[in-house]
Design a protein around this motif. Sequence first.
Motif, PDB file in Angstrom:
ATOM      1  N   VAL A 185       0.858  -1.190   0.000  1.00  7.23           N
ATOM      2  CA  VAL A 185       0.000   0.000   0.000  1.00  7.23           C
ATOM      3  C   VAL A 185       0.892   1.237   0.000  1.00  7.23           C
ATOM      4  O   VAL A 185       1.695   1.428   0.921  1.00  7.23           O
ATOM      5  N   LEU A 186       0.765   2.053  -1.025  1.00  3.64           N
ATOM      6  CA  LEU A 186       1.555   3.281  -1.149  1.00  3.64           C
ATOM      7  C   LEU A 186       0.616   4.474  -0.998  1.00  3.64           C
ATOM      8  O   LEU A 186      -0.251   4.704  -1.843  1.00  3.64           O
ATOM      9  N   VAL A 187       0.785   5.218   0.082  1.00  2.00           N
ATOM     10  CA  VAL A 187      -0.069   6.370   0.369  1.00  2.00           C
ATOM     11  C   VAL A 187       0.698   7.652   0.033  1.00  2.00           C
ATOM     12  O   VAL A 187       1.722   7.948   0.644  1.00  2.00           O
ATOM     13  N   HIS A 188       0.226   8.383  -0.976  1.00  2.00           N
ATOM     14  CA  HIS A 188       0.835   9.651  -1.390  1.00  2.00           C
ATOM     15  C   HIS A 188       2.359   9.498  -1.561  1.00  2.00           C
ATOM     16  O   HIS A 188       3.140  10.216  -0.938  1.00  2.00           O
ATOM     17  N   PRO A 189       2.775   8.564  -2.411  1.00  2.00           N
ATOM     18  CA  PRO A 189       4.214   8.228  -2.501  1.00  2.00           C
ATOM     19  C   PRO A 189       5.084   9.413  -2.898  1.00  2.00           C
ATOM     20  O   PRO A 189       4.725  10.212  -3.764  1.00  2.00           O
ATOM     21  N   PHE A 190       6.235   9.483  -2.249  1.00  2.45           N
ATOM     22  CA  PHE A 190       7.209  10.559  -2.445  1.00  2.45           C
ATOM     23  C   PHE A 190       8.129  10.191  -3.608  1.00  2.45           C
ATOM     24  O   PHE A 190       9.261   9.763  -3.441  1.00  2.45           O
ATOM     25  N   PHE A 191       7.594  10.351  -4.840  1.00  5.50           N
ATOM     26  CA  PHE A 191       8.332  10.124  -6.075  1.00  5.50           C
ATOM     27  C   PHE A 191       8.392  11.440  -6.841  1.00  5.50           C
ATOM     28  O   PHE A 191       7.525  12.299  -6.712  1.00  5.50           O
ATOM     29  N   TRP A 192       9.414  11.559  -7.684  1.00  3.48           N
ATOM     30  CA  TRP A 192       9.581  12.814  -8.425  1.00  3.48           C
ATOM     31  C   TRP A 192      10.367  12.531  -9.694  1.00  3.48           C
ATOM     32  O   TRP A 192      10.606  11.384 -10.054  1.00  3.48           O
TER      33      TRP A 192
END
Length: 319
Positions: A185-192
């Motif tokens: 489960v990925l909640v608002h993942p910090f990817f850019w």
Amino acid sequence: MSEIAQELLPMLRVYNDGRVERLLGTHVVPPGDPKGMVQSRDVVYAPEANLSSRLYLPKNINPDQKLPLLLYIHGGGFCVETAFSSTYHNYLNTLVAQANVLAVSVDYRTAPEHPLPIAYDDSWTATKWVASHVDGNGPDEWLNSHADFGKVFIAGDSSGANISHQMGLRHAQEKLSGFNVEGIVLVHPFFWGTQRIGCEAQQKKERIELIEGLWYLANPTTSGFDDPLFNPVLDPKYASLGCSRLLVLVAEKDPLRDRGYYYCEQLVRRGWKGRQLEIMEAKNETHTFHLLFPDADNAKSMLRRIAFFLKQELLLAKI
């Protein structure tokens, strides 16, 4: 008096003398549940680094009852927060009670004092420590007696979601014996990434500066915003994510929203072999709103969706 070298509001300040002033996640609380639904305690998983996790178990379960196992990894831009903060302790109490799972809330060392990849390595150490209980003879009795290692879930929010993705990749490579990661489960993942996609081009300058400033503070030796740790779709191992089911949650007003959608789209295109991928968007909400306003309707809806995902197989089996 030392001067401010870097200020990343509302999260932290770094001073010229190296001192770090954290403005979030500093209020820690002991184990316990005011509602009396969940029991919890802290357990050391890496004595050499004095690292602990907080374990959560629903009350009033049978002595030999097995429950799905959740590894939860907190967010905070790799720099603030802890598994023992009031924010995460309250959230895990609620989630464990609603989903009826055994949870391990992982604490890891944070940047800038402990730059990446330390947070990834600590989280993997915690994962392997949990997996050491597969045969029922590990150091913690709750895990020995109550963890169903055939139904393991890894979840996290923001930077914790970033770490959760990496844990899924590491599990796919190392194949921990008897440890089946059913879902992530990925909640608002910090990817850019370097190239702007979707709503990113319309974001305010200060929002972009916070995202990018946190990344460089956490990982000063990074190759940049297209580092596969930050832009996972550029990782050749990306589609080998080691789980059967995936749930990604995004928020309409979150600058990171479209990275969540892009992550899912590319995973399908690259031939990920999982059998279920779902995405849920919270309308009119921003990054990690559910932690700031847990009683809001959208936060409650999101919690129900995650709880359903964690016990979905069990519910279907009863039909």
